[in-house]
Design an enzyme around this catalytic site. Sequence first.
Site, PDB file in Angstrom:
ATOM      1  CE1 TYR A   1       8.230  34.504 -24.359  1.00 53.57           C
ATOM      2  CE2 TYR A   1       8.668  36.280 -25.923  1.00 53.57           C
ATOM      3  CZ  TYR A   1       9.123  35.338 -25.010  1.00 53.57           C
ATOM      4  OH  TYR A   1      10.470  35.231 -24.754  1.00 53.57           O
ATOM      5  CB  CYS A   2       3.653  32.412 -22.360  1.00 53.53           C
ATOM      6  SG  CYS A   2       3.061  30.967 -21.437  1.00 53.53           S
TER       7      CYS A   2
END
Length: 279
Positions: free
Chosen positions: A148-149
């Site tokens: 994620y990110c």
Amino acid sequence: MKDTKDLLVQERWRVIDQSVSGLYISALQSFGMDDTLCTSVGAGTAPASARAWVHQRTVVLGIQDTKLPFLKEGIDFLQEQDYEVIVRNSGGLAVVLDEGVLNLTLVFPEKEKGIDINRGYEAMWQLVKDMFADFNQEIEAREIIGSYCPGSYDLSMGGQKFAGISQRRIRKGVAVQIYLCVNGSGSERAELVKHFYELSKKEEETKQVYPEIIPEVMASLSELLQVNLTVQDVMLRFLQVLQAKSEQLFTASLSPEEVPLFEGYNERVIERNQRVLGE
């Protein structure tokens, strides 16, 4: 790496430790706080500052996440899992905060020459390498697909990401921020974000690109190093490295001049959240 060393080496490092007190305040305050430090350090009214912060269960969305077609469904899911949902005032995508995630911010003054964006990232990467040098494990900085990110300065060991770095710049102040997954399950945190995107995007075509999350590519430092690390263990390592890089390391809170600055920035962050999340 000479330039990187130069950034970490400061005559004075002021440390603002919110690794415990942050558990009792909203993560929104952290973004107002970093903007405040950027402004005062950039103006030369405060020395280079380092801040440590930990918050209760919160998912921090990036501006891009607010354009998801079924955002409300995703937010409802996160709230059902007992997470606060906020939007930060900078780029990037969703990240998870909880009691096992230590966030560090380094705030530098941008002198005449300026600080190249990669140099800010390299300084944080160097800091983390120094903090865990005794484990003799290679810490890589490269994008971990499926995390994620994701970003080009994801920090990982053996292909598993444990940290992500971002930057914010205001008026000659540069704030380099990192989240370090210290303990707990990295893949469980990733599973949460994966489910959020599945609910918020569904099969809809979107202009923005959102990550296809593979939970197994994320882990905590405790999992990767196979030791039971606490946030306070990592705090000690952080302070020891900064101590070695400065003539004077001292802990402090905001100065009387910074308090009204913080109040203004904090208000802005709150208003933006109310506007974006319609609360």
